[in-house]
Design a protein around this motif. Sequence first.
Motif, PDB file in Angstrom:
ATOM      1  N   LEU A 505      -4.200   5.449   1.134  1.00 12.99           N
ATOM      2  CA  LEU A 505      -5.527   5.537   0.523  1.00 12.99           C
ATOM      3  C   LEU A 505      -6.410   6.510   1.283  1.00 12.99           C
ATOM      4  CD1 LEU A 505      -6.050   1.743  -0.249  1.00 12.99           C
ATOM      5  CD2 LEU A 505      -5.608   3.556  -1.918  1.00 12.99           C
ATOM      6  N   ASP A 506      -6.300   6.513   2.602  1.00  8.74           N
ATOM      7  CA  ASP A 506      -7.027   7.506   3.391  1.00  8.74           C
ATOM      8  C   ASP A 506      -6.556   8.919   3.054  1.00  8.74           C
ATOM      9  OD1 ASP A 506      -8.641   5.733   4.767  1.00  8.74           O
ATOM     10  OD2 ASP A 506      -7.293   5.559   6.479  1.00  8.74           O
ATOM     11  N   ASP A 507      -5.240   9.075   2.977  1.00 10.79           N
ATOM     12  CA  ASP A 507      -4.668  10.399   2.748  1.00 10.79           C
ATOM     13  C   ASP A 507      -5.114  10.998   1.418  1.00 10.79           C
ATOM     14  OD1 ASP A 507      -3.354  10.118   5.152  1.00 10.79           O
ATOM     15  OD2 ASP A 507      -1.418   9.588   4.264  1.00 10.79           O
ATOM     16  N   VAL A 508      -5.154  10.176   0.371  1.00  4.08           N
ATOM     17  CA  VAL A 508      -5.492  10.715  -0.947  1.00  4.08           C
ATOM     18  C   VAL A 508      -6.959  11.129  -1.012  1.00  4.08           C
ATOM     19  CG1 VAL A 508      -6.213   8.614  -2.191  1.00  4.08           C
ATOM     20  CG2 VAL A 508      -4.965  10.425  -3.410  1.00  4.08           C
ATOM     21  N   LEU A 509      -7.793  10.546  -0.142  1.00  2.00           N
ATOM     22  CA  LEU A 509      -9.197  10.921  -0.110  1.00  2.00           C
ATOM     23  C   LEU A 509      -9.436  12.232   0.636  1.00  2.00           C
ATOM     24  CD1 LEU A 509     -10.960   7.504   0.631  1.00  2.00           C
ATOM     25  CD2 LEU A 509     -10.753   8.689  -1.558  1.00  2.00           C
ATOM     26  N   ARG A 510      -8.489  12.599   1.501  1.00  3.04           N
ATOM     27  CA  ARG A 510      -8.730  13.744   2.392  1.00  3.04           C
ATOM     28  C   ARG A 510      -8.256  15.077   1.827  1.00  3.04           C
ATOM     29  NH1 ARG A 510     -12.262  10.651   4.220  1.00  3.04           N
ATOM     30  NH2 ARG A 510     -11.467   8.758   5.202  1.00  3.04           N
ATOM     31  N   THR A 511      -7.320  15.031   0.900  1.00  2.98           N
ATOM     32  CA  THR A 511      -6.760  16.296   0.431  1.00  2.98           C
ATOM     33  C   THR A 511      -7.553  16.866  -0.728  1.00  2.98           C
ATOM     34  OG1 THR A 511      -4.805  17.404  -0.453  1.00  2.98           O
ATOM     35  CG2 THR A 511      -5.129  15.089  -1.088  1.00  2.98           C
ATOM     36  N   GLY A 512      -7.799  18.150  -0.640  1.00  2.00           N
ATOM     37  CA  GLY A 512      -8.448  18.841  -1.747  1.00  2.00           C
ATOM     38  C   GLY A 512      -7.458  19.620  -2.587  1.00  2.00           C
ATOM     39  N   LEU A 514      -4.653  19.622  -5.360  1.00  2.00           N
ATOM     40  CA  LEU A 514      -4.272  18.743  -6.457  1.00  2.00           C
ATOM     41  C   LEU A 514      -2.825  18.291  -6.343  1.00  2.00           C
ATOM     42  CD1 LEU A 514      -4.895  17.341  -9.128  1.00  2.00           C
ATOM     43  CD2 LEU A 514      -4.301  19.478 -10.304  1.00  2.00           C
ATOM     44  N   GLU A 515      -1.920  19.197  -5.996  1.00  2.00           N
ATOM     45  CA  GLU A 515      -0.505  18.834  -5.912  1.00  2.00           C
ATOM     46  C   GLU A 515      -0.282  17.747  -4.865  1.00  2.00           C
ATOM     47  OE1 GLU A 515      -1.711  21.861  -5.859  1.00  2.00           O
ATOM     48  OE2 GLU A 515      -0.963  22.749  -7.742  1.00  2.00           O
ATOM     49  N   GLU A 516      -0.987  17.835  -3.736  1.00  2.00           N
ATOM     50  CA  GLU A 516      -0.871  16.810  -2.704  1.00  2.00           C
ATOM     51  C   GLU A 516      -1.452  15.487  -3.189  1.00  2.00           C
ATOM     52  OE1 GLU A 516      -2.701  18.203   0.836  1.00  2.00           O
ATOM     53  OE2 GLU A 516      -1.262  19.820   1.191  1.00  2.00           O
ATOM     54  N   ALA A 517      -2.593  15.545  -3.857  1.00  2.00           N
ATOM     55  CA  ALA A 517      -3.219  14.333  -4.371  1.00  2.00           C
ATOM     56  C   ALA A 517      -2.319  13.641  -5.387  1.00  2.00           C
ATOM     57  CB  ALA A 517      -4.570  14.670  -5.003  1.00  2.00           C
ATOM     58  N   VAL A 518      -1.668  14.423  -6.234  1.00  5.48           N
ATOM     59  CA  VAL A 518      -0.746  13.865  -7.229  1.00  5.48           C
ATOM     60  C   VAL A 518       0.417  13.166  -6.532  1.00  5.48           C
ATOM     61  CG1 VAL A 518       0.996  14.513  -8.943  1.00  5.48           C
ATOM     62  CG2 VAL A 518      -1.343  15.395  -9.132  1.00  5.48           C
ATOM     63  N   ALA A 519       0.976  13.792  -5.498  1.00  5.09           N
ATOM     64  CA  ALA A 519       2.117  13.204  -4.791  1.00  5.09           C
ATOM     65  C   ALA A 519       1.729  11.920  -4.066  1.00  5.09           C
ATOM     66  CB  ALA A 519       2.684  14.224  -3.794  1.00  5.09           C
ATOM     67  N   ILE A 520       0.561  11.911  -3.434  1.00  6.00           N
ATOM     68  CA  ILE A 520       0.122  10.706  -2.716  1.00  6.00           C
ATOM     69  C   ILE A 520      -0.184   9.583  -3.698  1.00  6.00           C
ATOM     70  CG2 ILE A 520      -1.606   9.753  -1.155  1.00  6.00           C
ATOM     71  CD1 ILE A 520      -1.971  12.653  -0.077  1.00  6.00           C
ATOM     72  N   THR A 521      -0.813   9.931  -4.809  1.00  3.44           N
ATOM     73  CA  THR A 521      -1.096   8.917  -5.831  1.00  3.44           C
ATOM     74  C   THR A 521       0.198   8.293  -6.333  1.00  3.44           C
ATOM     75  OG1 THR A 521      -3.113  10.074  -6.514  1.00  3.44           O
ATOM     76  CG2 THR A 521      -2.182   8.488  -8.066  1.00  3.44           C
TER      77      THR A 521
END
Length: 572
Positions: A505-512, A514-521
Amino acid sequence: MLAGTLVLSACSSDDNDDDGNDDANGSGGTGGTVTYAMAQPWQNYNQTTAGANTVANGQVMGQVLSGFWKFGDSDGQPIANEEFGTFEQVSEDPLQIDYSINPDAVWSDGTPIDCDDVLVWWTAQSGAFDGIFSVPGTQGIEDTARPECAAGDKDFSLIYDQPYADWLTAGPGHGNTTMMPAHVLAGQSDLTEEEFLAALQGDDPAPLEAAAEFYNSGWQISGELPAEELIPSSGPFKLSDYVADQSVTLVRNEAYWGEPAAADSVVIRMVAEPEQVQALQNLEVDIIEPQPTVDMAEQIAAAEGLESEVSEEYTYEHLDFNFDNGPFADSIELREAFALCVPYETLVDNLIKPVVPEATVKQVRNVAPWDAGYQEAIDASAEYIESYGTTDIERSRQILEEQDAVGLTVRLGTLDNQRRNDAGLLIETSCEEAGFDVEFTAAADFFDTTGALSEGRFDVAMYAWSGSPDRSGWNSTYRTVGECSVDGKGNNNGCYSNEELDQLLDDVLRTGVLEEAVAITADIEAHLWENLVTIPLYQHPGITAWNGAVENVVPNPSQNGIIWNAQTWSKS
């Protein structure tokens, strides 16, 4: 936000500007009165507390309290609210956002909106002072330094000590991120406004305890409106009248500095959903947006003189397990048994497809089918969806027998409305076939601060989260809480706790990116499935119907639904 998390705006038509805006401030307009039917009662002026974070409170207060951002147009995406002020990112490292409140912005009692209000907002939203102010979740503000501003200042900055992807909607905005009136809180603390500001800028929480107590509970609605001086407005409407459990009336805020509201007033009437179509046909209300049943959809389609629209919403239905007490708290096996007895396809076929024929069982929680990363989240959870996300009565009973738990009593709770009553009975029948003893209860006070959900009097809770495009919006739903209490658990009603998930949850908040956010989600969704934290059921279908005499009714998939642009409504 409870069925959980927003307010929108749209431009009025040229006709509306010509018809009513010239004399809207001071002498009233010509936009008439528009009446909207809402099933749940309004309960709180302050939606920013954990216990008051509901759609009903948001729908009323979304037009009364405003901020720097809102959800705009018909797609529910966040946009800047330039009537309130402006903001911009001025630095990436460190992340810094500069804000400027409109010089003309005042509360409806004439008090300027300024530094005092900003610091109340920051103190509550950051969780500073050991969290004496109740909030659903801090949503990144805990990573910011206290804004530096002086009495009367309208400019301030938020400087983050680490990246935060959803910074646009982290700042003072709408719903549970809006700014509350500091001068009202100062008056409740026996401090002058100067002393109150100094306390907000200090390190000792003691002088703020009385204000925090009022912030947390003093704005609850009990029988009548609080005194007018306690409930000022920063939006296009202000609160005018309230009849307990029947209606709340909003009238044009003459002190509003932006585009005046088109309608003279908006009356929000509490009407049970099964009665809303008839109330609309009888002209008792002008707009309805119920959770549609098959009968309701058929009634609307057959009615004459009505306009209507059916669409999917960000809101989705789900089941939550209680991890604080009860049979599922420490048993993944029993959670699996319950997941396997849920009649997923039957729920969608019987309750949703007659309204939205292409509807399917929802297989992930935090991504809508039309948002980026939806398929990736499903792919990451595929093995768990196959294992748990389909109905298998035989396997469910086998697990109960292995756990010596046949006949286990399960308290299944939900809000009292027709579709959830129907869904609860379908789940009860299916899971009792597997060997559970389901005690299904649908209560009108389910979402109240003293209701079963808030107080943890459930084993399985069935309700909806009103989502948004933001990943930060659902972050507090799964984050470990400091205390499993009404004010302490934020949106994590089941009080689930896991360090690995907290890190994701911390990680998904820190990345700007999109590809990283999609993978963490996707990783988060896999974790939620693997540990059976919650069970997704279906995306909510939305149905809106309205009197053709009302202008500018625009359905919207966001949390505040149809009332998002109520400031542009008018009735000829």
